[in-house]
Scaffold this motif. Sequence first.
Motif: not given
Length: 673
Positions: A468-485, A511-522
């Motif tokens: 849950a706390e891996e915001r840095g990983a989310v930002e890095a994945l979305l920074a990949l070329d074409g990921a945000r599309n 994910v706040e402010g990054l333009g993607v949603t969060a899904t949580v698997h319990v």
Amino acid sequence: MQARSDVAGERLFTFAIIADTHVTEEEAAAIGGYDIDTVRLGAGRSRYVVHEINRLKPDFVIHLGDITHPEPGTPAYEDSANRFHRVHDELDCPLYLVPGNHDIGEKAFPGEPLPDQHAQHTVNEAMIAEYEKHFQAQYFSFEHEDCLFIAINGMIVNSALACEAEQRAWLEGLLEANRGRRIFVFSHYPAYLSDPAETEHYDATDEPGRSWLVCLLDRYGVEAFFSGHVHNFFFNRCGDTHCYVLPSTCFLRHDYHELFKVAPGMKQGRHDTAKLGYGLVEVHASGHLHHTIRSHGRTLEPDAELPPATHVLPRVHGLAPDRRGVGLYLRQPWCDSADIPTPWGLDAFRRKRIRNDYPLLALWEMGVRDLRVPLDDLADPATRSRMVDLASLGHRFTAYSYGLPKGAARQVLVDHGAVLAAWEVIAPSTSLAGLLPGLAELRGETPVLFNASRVFAESFSSSHGLQAEERGAVEALLALDGARNVIDGMVFGAARDESPARVVEVARRSVEGLGVTATVHVQFAHRKLLDEAETAWTDANRVAEAVVAALAHDDVTMMLDNFTGIDRGYYFSGGLVDRVYNPLDGARIVRHLHAALGEGCAITAIQDGAAARVIMMAGSSGEAALVLPAAGHERAMAAEDLSGLRGRCIDLRSGDETSEVAAGPALVLTEPD
């Protein structure tokens, strides 16, 4: 005609439906030669249902047939009819009766060389006359609140009796004269159980009558078609018509226990009482909701009264408007089929393959709409057809695949991806850059969720996503070329030792402010076989906390992985339902929280104490508290002492009001001012 798949507007009225009471004479040794229990319990079970229906105060009740067990022309028929009336005269509202094969004779098998003994039981004019003497007209219609209700005699379809042609002309003329109205049709026999093209069998309408009936339902946009006879639950969508097969109030047809992969028990499944019950239909300004109310085989003796009602929560349904709450991962096949060994009619000489609809019933009565399935389900034609029907009614399917699908699976996603609410792609984070071009090519209009596979994780699927706390990983994945599309959402995991409510809140921030949603698997599954009582306690608390977290954050999708438990293989898990899809404590907790907090809530505090974890909430109706007793804390405590709130305390396993919190999760609701 536009499908009436969406329920909207105010509730106009309700009506109840009962089926297959099989009331018999008091001196009978057994029903159908099976067991004396059915005779001893049958009338008491009917009386209990009658009085429970009175509490619900429907506008009217419709009985779908097999009113009695003895057939016309037998000495016990009149005695059984009188016994039925003595019980059902206690209803507080009008009762309409539809004839069943036990009431009016068996359906015909035109063109088949039947033995005389069989032919003697086939519907005929004398049987019809005797039925109408003791009950009501064999077919009729009535109106209520500008809706038309039509009851037909399904036994005379294909019979070549004069009354078949008369009923056919009457029904076709009535439907034509009421074209465009809301119409509900009732028959003892279903049109079919799983597929309009299924083999003819004892438990459905044979050809050519089946095609004639299905064509009428479609041509005139009949809103719903209700039937009985099979003593088990089934649902189909025939064009725009919702087709329901209702359970019995008396006993289960135990040939249908072949649907399950476990030994039946309960007298070969005949007394699987969790599957006994009746229907309650809520008719809204647009559409309707059909609730299956489980009676559990409870009985009521003559002149007795029901105990005081302690269940205070409203009913929920997976197709109710604005449905919110948790979703479920359907790990096990959820609409598979089995060959049913029915010994009657001509079924012994044919294959009779029927789909199991009990998983769907369990989902509906929990109020669950969001479902997670493997992409294989979309690739399987029969399962895909079911997904198409259920998606059109409001269910939301997320299909997952490991990496990019190949071959036929790839084409299925291209051709049928529109069925999905989301496509979840599981892969190592380091692989995402190479997958992005393929994802862009395949996604179409379907949202894509990325689930980072962590093979080192001690989890059942090894794919429960980011922490849950891996915001840095989310930002890095979305920074990949074409990921945000391409990427629309990220999947996070809540491990067994993590608080679902805390994980959801942290994942939202990631994910706040990054333009993607969060899904949580319990996660509930575990490698090590744990103490059964401790597992049940822990899982009950975990289910309750996850549901509350889902209701508090409607911008996050929550998926539980324990719809059915795991009792074999390399992992273990409790389940919300058992292996015959009867509800366990987990299912009841989900249902009761969806009912109590269906409008949503906001978590204001989480307090961990020695006796309980308490989750404080604020909602439109005031404050509330979820109380989760600590494992091993067996001493009952007053809800007010644990939560600090004064109000109604609800045991979430039973749905009943209680004054104390003991061995399971409870919800405290403050009374509105």
